[in-house]
Design a protein around this motif. Sequence first.
Motif, PDB file in Angstrom:
ATOM      1  N   THR A   1       0.851  -1.196   0.000  1.00 32.18           N
ATOM      2  CA  THR A   1       0.000   0.000   0.000  1.00 32.18           C
ATOM      3  C   THR A   1       0.888   1.248   0.000  1.00 32.18           C
ATOM      4  OG1 THR A   1      -0.102  -0.104   2.410  1.00 32.18           O
ATOM      5  CG2 THR A   1      -1.914  -1.113   1.197  1.00 32.18           C
TER       6      THR A   1
ATOM      7  N   TYR B   1      -7.646   0.775  -2.724  1.00 32.29           N
ATOM      8  CA  TYR B   1      -6.551   1.381  -1.941  1.00 32.29           C
ATOM      9  C   TYR B   1      -5.362   1.558  -2.882  1.00 32.29           C
ATOM     10  CZ  TYR B   1      -4.441   2.737   2.492  1.00 32.29           C
ATOM     11  OH  TYR B   1      -3.910   3.475   3.526  1.00 32.29           O
TER      12      TYR B   1
ATOM     13  N   ALA C   1      -3.950  -0.926   5.097  1.00 28.65           N
ATOM     14  CA  ALA C   1      -5.257  -1.269   4.509  1.00 28.65           C
ATOM     15  C   ALA C   1      -6.046  -2.106   5.509  1.00 28.65           C
ATOM     16  CB  ALA C   1      -5.052  -2.042   3.216  1.00 28.65           C
TER      17      ALA C   1
END
Length: 258
Positions: free
Chosen positions: A143, A205, A156
């Motif tokens: 992420t 995301y 996340a």
Amino acid sequence: MAVGKNKRISKGKKGGKKKAQDPFAKKDWYDVKAPTCFQVRNIGKTLVSRTAGTKIASDGLKGRVIEVCLADLQKNEEDAHRKIRLRVEDVQGRNCLTNFWGMDLTTDKARSLIRKWQSLIECHVDVKTTDGYMLRMFCLSFTKKRMGQVKKTCYAQSGQIKKIHKKMTEIMIREASSCDIKELVAKLIPEAIGKDIEKACQGIYPLQNTFIRKVKVLKAPKFDLTKLMEVHGDYSAEVGTVIERPAEPLVGDEPADA
């Protein structure tokens, strides 16, 4: 000392000293050829014992797996973090024809990606290509912070990770099952599948450093020479041309000008 005993005292050791032989004297060098999807076709050389009795040299070469750095195959130093495995499928003359047998990310690259304050998302899937190869593909992603984010971490949630897993699996199955092994390798070289996953997951995301970290061949189809020649494309041009020899006169025949 009894007469007739110890007869071998005066003689040397039974059988004499064995002559030291060079093991390389009975071996031959063979060229290893990569498929046409790579820029560099001549990878290197491999050694094998010459044909002797029932032990055939080509049988000793078939099935050998050669691991090569993608940077050497593509003449591009940016691909140095990936290793390609090629397996010898057939031997023609002094050339070993190989085919794709897997891909891997180097350990140092995989470790350099792992950092604090971000989520690591991994996924793997078993998929079958159109030409019958059963593959296991592993994906790796991380992420990243959103635009203008002040917060230090970018973790996340488990629900988002599940959705990303689903998207990763879908894309890997779609990309691999719709093509043959040659086309799949062409997708793996520029890391096209990883970019597709990043784009598809942008709404769930934001992701970064998305790689297909490993491709493992679980099952290969039955060997087919015509398919291998398709993978090697212009290989036939490299084979030596046939030279016609003039017919030799038979023993006992008189010369024509006599």
